[in-house]
Scaffold this active site. Structure first.
Site, PDB file in Angstrom:
ATOM      1  N   THR A   1     -81.015  11.959  27.205  1.00  0.00           N
ATOM      2  CA  THR A   1     -81.703  12.910  28.082  1.00  0.00           C
ATOM      3  C   THR A   1     -83.190  12.900  27.786  1.00  0.00           C
ATOM      4  O   THR A   1     -83.618  12.592  26.668  1.00  0.00           O
ATOM      5  CB  THR A   1     -81.213  14.350  27.859  1.00  0.00           C
ATOM      6  OG1 THR A   1     -81.593  14.775  26.548  1.00  0.00           O
ATOM      7  CG2 THR A   1     -79.723  14.486  28.037  1.00  0.00           C
ATOM      8  N   ASP A   2     -83.992  13.244  28.795  1.00  0.00           N
ATOM      9  CA  ASP A   2     -85.366  13.622  28.488  1.00  0.00           C
ATOM     10  C   ASP A   2     -85.288  14.885  27.634  1.00  0.00           C
ATOM     11  O   ASP A   2     -84.306  15.628  27.685  1.00  0.00           O
ATOM     12  CB  ASP A   2     -86.158  13.858  29.777  1.00  0.00           C
ATOM     13  CG  ASP A   2     -87.657  13.686  29.565  1.00  0.00           C
ATOM     14  OD1 ASP A   2     -88.119  13.755  28.410  1.00  0.00           O
ATOM     15  OD2 ASP A   2     -88.379  13.476  30.568  1.00  0.00           O
ATOM     16  N   TRP A   3     -86.324  15.135  26.860  1.00  0.00           N
ATOM     17  CA  TRP A   3     -86.270  16.200  25.843  1.00  0.00           C
ATOM     18  C   TRP A   3     -86.093  17.570  26.515  1.00  0.00           C
ATOM     19  O   TRP A   3     -86.922  18.012  27.304  1.00  0.00           O
ATOM     20  CB  TRP A   3     -87.524  16.162  24.982  1.00  0.00           C
ATOM     21  CG  TRP A   3     -87.338  15.359  23.720  1.00  0.00           C
ATOM     22  CD1 TRP A   3     -87.550  15.803  22.450  1.00  0.00           C
ATOM     23  CD2 TRP A   3     -86.875  14.003  23.581  1.00  0.00           C
ATOM     24  NE1 TRP A   3     -87.246  14.802  21.531  1.00  0.00           N
ATOM     25  CE2 TRP A   3     -86.835  13.699  22.198  1.00  0.00           C
ATOM     26  CE3 TRP A   3     -86.482  13.025  24.488  1.00  0.00           C
ATOM     27  CZ2 TRP A   3     -86.427  12.458  21.705  1.00  0.00           C
ATOM     28  CZ3 TRP A   3     -86.075  11.780  24.002  1.00  0.00           C
ATOM     29  CH2 TRP A   3     -86.056  11.520  22.638  1.00  0.00           C
TER      30      TRP A   3
ATOM     31  N   GLY B   1     -83.645  18.141  28.555  1.00  0.00           N
ATOM     32  CA  GLY B   1     -83.207  17.869  29.922  1.00  0.00           C
ATOM     33  C   GLY B   1     -81.718  18.006  30.167  1.00  0.00           C
ATOM     34  O   GLY B   1     -81.248  17.599  31.234  1.00  0.00           O
TER      35      GLY B   1
END
Length: 807
Positions: A228-230, A232
């Protein structure tokens, strides 16, 4: 599965623990099984490994590393081999800093010039972006570590990026927004993909079965890791089912427990978890292998700086050269004006900020370049404040010079992760300076620094325009070498420069302000729109001048590709970027007027001619058919066009291609805007006809209580008076900080507070606030202040007791 035996020896709790981070940048380890923690670091154009407290906004300084030119800059080189070279040097530095996964490159499409993160992306064309990205990935992974291509997918605005729902038709999604990822995965063989924050057609990307399973895994056969994006992750179990192995950063075990409970309750099978664990173990073991033998902890700083300079030199674009004002003649007297000459603008802002090992500036390098510099004046305040005295001093100096070198551009606070630009203009104080200088000396060469397209109504007031983009730590010297002719400029634009923002295809639908953003322009982004709709532009896609000239001749087309001759007809050696565009002569299916399907960069000595071949591939003639739900080829005659830019077309031939005889996907009468190419203001009804479904409501429901995926900004209409007061306080703080010149701090409020969904409060605090505590916060927001406060304190107490018991 590759690691079946290890997984068989793991407890359910151990398997679940691997699915989220140990802390902000590292994964969990299991010592008894020899499973090490691995480190993930930002690094699209340089390694950002923080020595101090970790953050995702570029606040705390990182360990020094080479700051290479940004992706938007390197894209102008059109040189895939150069991309691979950068990747090798990035990989070497990553290994020296003991990084396992380098979070880059970013390859989202430049749908709109105002996207605040365009400086970190390559292009408005998916083939171009994909090919450059594949080069980076090969270079990075040649060291045994992993690249991480991002942000998957359709993440094309920064405002409300953590909650916005991207509404896009399937064909456009496939042809425009996924093709670069397809190339990066199939040709670059990336080991890791980062999912984006946004929703896509109603589902968060890392939970989107169509995107993550059907396309990424089943069609493209990707068997690497999705991270995931941080912050996210929305629903951790839904993400796991979609094949999202790793959630970052840590949630202090909270989401691991959700996975365990889902398996124990029978909501999901343990095999789903095992599959994800297997892929993550493979990433851990393969990227840790390089560290089983001693690795250098240092790199040759000088050599890497020199490579950064070479990359910048090949990426600089000469946009105007009236009267051959460039290259500068020896002995000519120049006045160096502009704050960016002394304090270079060389990279973007946010998670990609690099702490450079060296930083060149023009004033320190100009004497060695052979230029006779009679003086320097800043000319303007960097962040837009008016200063008449600085203009007067600059004009006084300009009067004494033969040529004015004017360093202008966008500042760091204007182009930043988490925010979109408000307009396409240069700051007014810089334009005021240019007007004043033009009255006292008309021999002005502007050197532009920005990571994205800008409007240039002032271009008639400069004789030369050199665009360095964001050229990294060695950019100042690279620009001087181009100005003096030591280097012949060979960069060409990887994005179109419109005359005005109102001309852009997404003008009426960017950014999405509340629930969703509608991609009504469909596939007509960038040059695909301007060419098809016959809209004049300032500078077309693929444009760039040289100090020499090139001639094209003798085109020949066969089933394998196109061959032609390319000659250097000028007096100096140079590199030319030849571009192959393909245009279908049938109008049965709507398409852009032409599309880039290949390119090559060629070095030629004066008078030299080379035979050039650009091959066809599996993407040259395909289109995505929404009826058959697969790639098809329309049987038709196709024009094969060779150009020096998207409008400077030099050669053309045609070829008949047999098709796959698929049923036509569209009713032409229902889609007049798309068939005409006039797609910048499509009606709701026509867009729904293209989508094949009704549009979701794009505005917030102000009558419902706020929930996890609503944003702090929505507190403006919350039932709780405390929440409304907090919203007004945030707005005031933002206004006040901008008023007193603290623009970067004001931006931080918008990035990390204003547009943050409530779930982000839990996902980004590393377990300090958990979801039960967030429930209490939402009670306060929704008008139950004391009940909510008691709930927060109670859940906080429970969490502290659990933590003490664990310790």
């Amino acid at each position: 599965m590759k690691h079946k035996d290890i997984i068989a020896n793991m407890t359910l709790e151990e398997k679940a623990s691997l699915m989220s981070g140990k802390d902000f940048w590292t994964t969990q380890e299991i010592d008894r099984l020899g499973i090490n923690s691995i480190f993930l670091a930002d690094g699209p154009h340089g390694i950002r490994k923080q020595a101090e407290a970790a953050d995702h906004l570029g606040l705390n300084e990182s360990i020094p590393a080479t700051c290479f030119p940004t992706a938007a800059t390197v894209a102008n080189s059109w040189n895939t081999d150069l991309g691979e070279k950068i990747g090798r040097y990035l990989g070497e530095e990553a290994v020296a800093q003991r990084v396992n996964v380098l979070l880059g490159p970013g390859i989202n499409m430049k749908r709109d010039p105002l996207c605040g993160r365009n400086f970190e992306y390559f292009s408005e064309d998916p083939l171009h972006a994909g090919k450059l990205a594949a080069g980076y990935i090969k270079g990075i992974q040649s060291h045994g570590i992993s690249a991480c291509v991002k942000h998957f997918a359709a993440n094309n605005q920064e405002e409300r990026r953590m909650s916005i729902d991207t509404i896009v038709d399937e064909r456009t999604l496939r042809e425009i927004y996924l093709t670069a990822f397809e190339i990066a995965i199939n040709e670059g063989k990336t080991k890791t993909v980062m999912s984006s924050y946004n929703m896509l057609n109603g589902a968060y990307t890392n939970e989107n079965i169509h995107l993550m399973r059907e396309i990424l895994r089943d069609e493209w056969n990707f068997n690497g890791v999705v991270v995931t994006d941080w912050g996210g992750s929305n629903d951790r179990v839904a993400g796991l089912v979609a094949g999202n192995e790793l959630e970052m950063p840590t949630t202090a075990g909270e989401t691991n427990r959700e996975i365990i409970e889902a398996i124990q309750s029978g909501k999901i099978e343990e095999d789903v978890l095992d599959e994800c664990v297997d892929r993550l173990l493979d990433l851990i073991f393969t990227t840790e292998a390089v560290y089983r033998r001693p690795q250098p902890t240092e790199f040759d700083v000088t050599e890497h700086h020199q490579v950064a300079q070479e990359v910048a030199e090949e990426s600089i674009v000469l946009l105007k050269n009236e009267g051959n004002v460039l290259p500068l003649n020896k002995g000519i007297k120049v006045a160096t004006i502009g704050d960016f000459a002394k304090n270079p603008r060389y990279q973007g802002a946010g998670s990609s900020i690099v702490n450079p090992t060296i930083l060149d500036n023009t004033l320190d390098c100009i004497e060695a370049s052979g230029i006779v510099n009679i003086g320097y004046e800043p000319g303007f305040e960097r962040y837009g404040k008016q200063n008449k005295k600085k203009i007067e001093n600059a004009c006084a100096l300009a009067k004494e010079a033969d040529v004015v070198l004017l360093y202008i551009g966008l500042d760091e606070a204007t182009e930043a992760e988490g925010l979109d630009r408000q307009n396409m203009n240069l700051p007014a104080n810089q334009i005021e300076l240019l007007h004043a200088l033009n009255k006292v000396n008309q021999n002005i060469v502007a050197i532009l620094a920005s990571g994205a397209a800008i409007e240039m109504p002032w271009i008639g007031e400069v004789k030369g325009l050199l665009h360095g983009y964001l050229s990294g730590q060695a950019g100042a010297k690279a620009i001087l070498r181009v100005l003096t002719g030591e280097v012949n400029p060979s960069g060409k634009l990887a994005e179109t420069y419109p005359i005005r923002y109102e001309d852009t295809p997404a003008y009426h639908h960017f950014p999405g302000k509340e629930v969703s953003v509608e991609y009504r322009e469909s596939m007509y982004i960038g040059y695909r729109y301007y060419d098809s709709a016959n809209v004049n532009v300032r500078f077309p896609f693929g444009f760039g001048l040289s100090y020499t000239s090139f001639e094209y001749s003798d085109i020949q087309v066969n089933k394998d590709g196109v061959t032609f001759n390319l000659s250097n007809s000028g007096k100096v050696a140079g590199m030319e970027i030849a571009q192959m565009y393909v245009a279908c002569q049938s109008d049965a299916i709507f398409r852009p007027k032409k599309e880039l399907k290949g390119f090559t960069k060629v070095f030629l000595q004066p008078g030299e001619t080379k035979s050039i071949t650009i091959p066809f591939d599996d993407k040259t003639f395909r289109y995505f058919n929404v009826k058959t739900n697969q790639w098809e080829i329309e049987e038709a005659t196709y024009s094969i066009i060779i150009g020096a830019s998207s409008v400077d077309l030099r050669l053309e031939d045609s070829i008949f291609i047999e098709g796959t005889n698929a049923a036509l996907p569209y009713d032409k009468e229902m889609l007049p805007s798309y068939y005409s190419g006039q797609a910048n203001n499509v009606s709701e009804a026509e867009f729904e006809a293209l989508l094949g479904r009704k549009l979701p409501i794009s505005t917030w429901d102000r009558t419902k209580p706020l929930g996890y995926n609503d944003t702090i900004a929505q507190c403006q209409y919350a039932k709780g008076g405390f929440a409304r007061f907090a919203f007004r306080s945030i707005r005031f703080a933002h206004w006040f900080l901008r008023k007193i010149g603290k623009r970067e701090l004001a931006n931080l409020i918008m990035m990390s507070v204003y547009h943050m969904p409530f779930r982000g409060v839990a996902r980004m605090t590393g377990g300090i606030i958990n979801m039960p505590m967030l429930d209490g916060i939402l009670m306060i927001v929704n008008g139950k202040f004391f009940k909510g406060l008691r709930h927060v304190l109670s859940e906080r107490s429970k969490m502290q007791k659990v933590a003490k018991g664990t310790n």
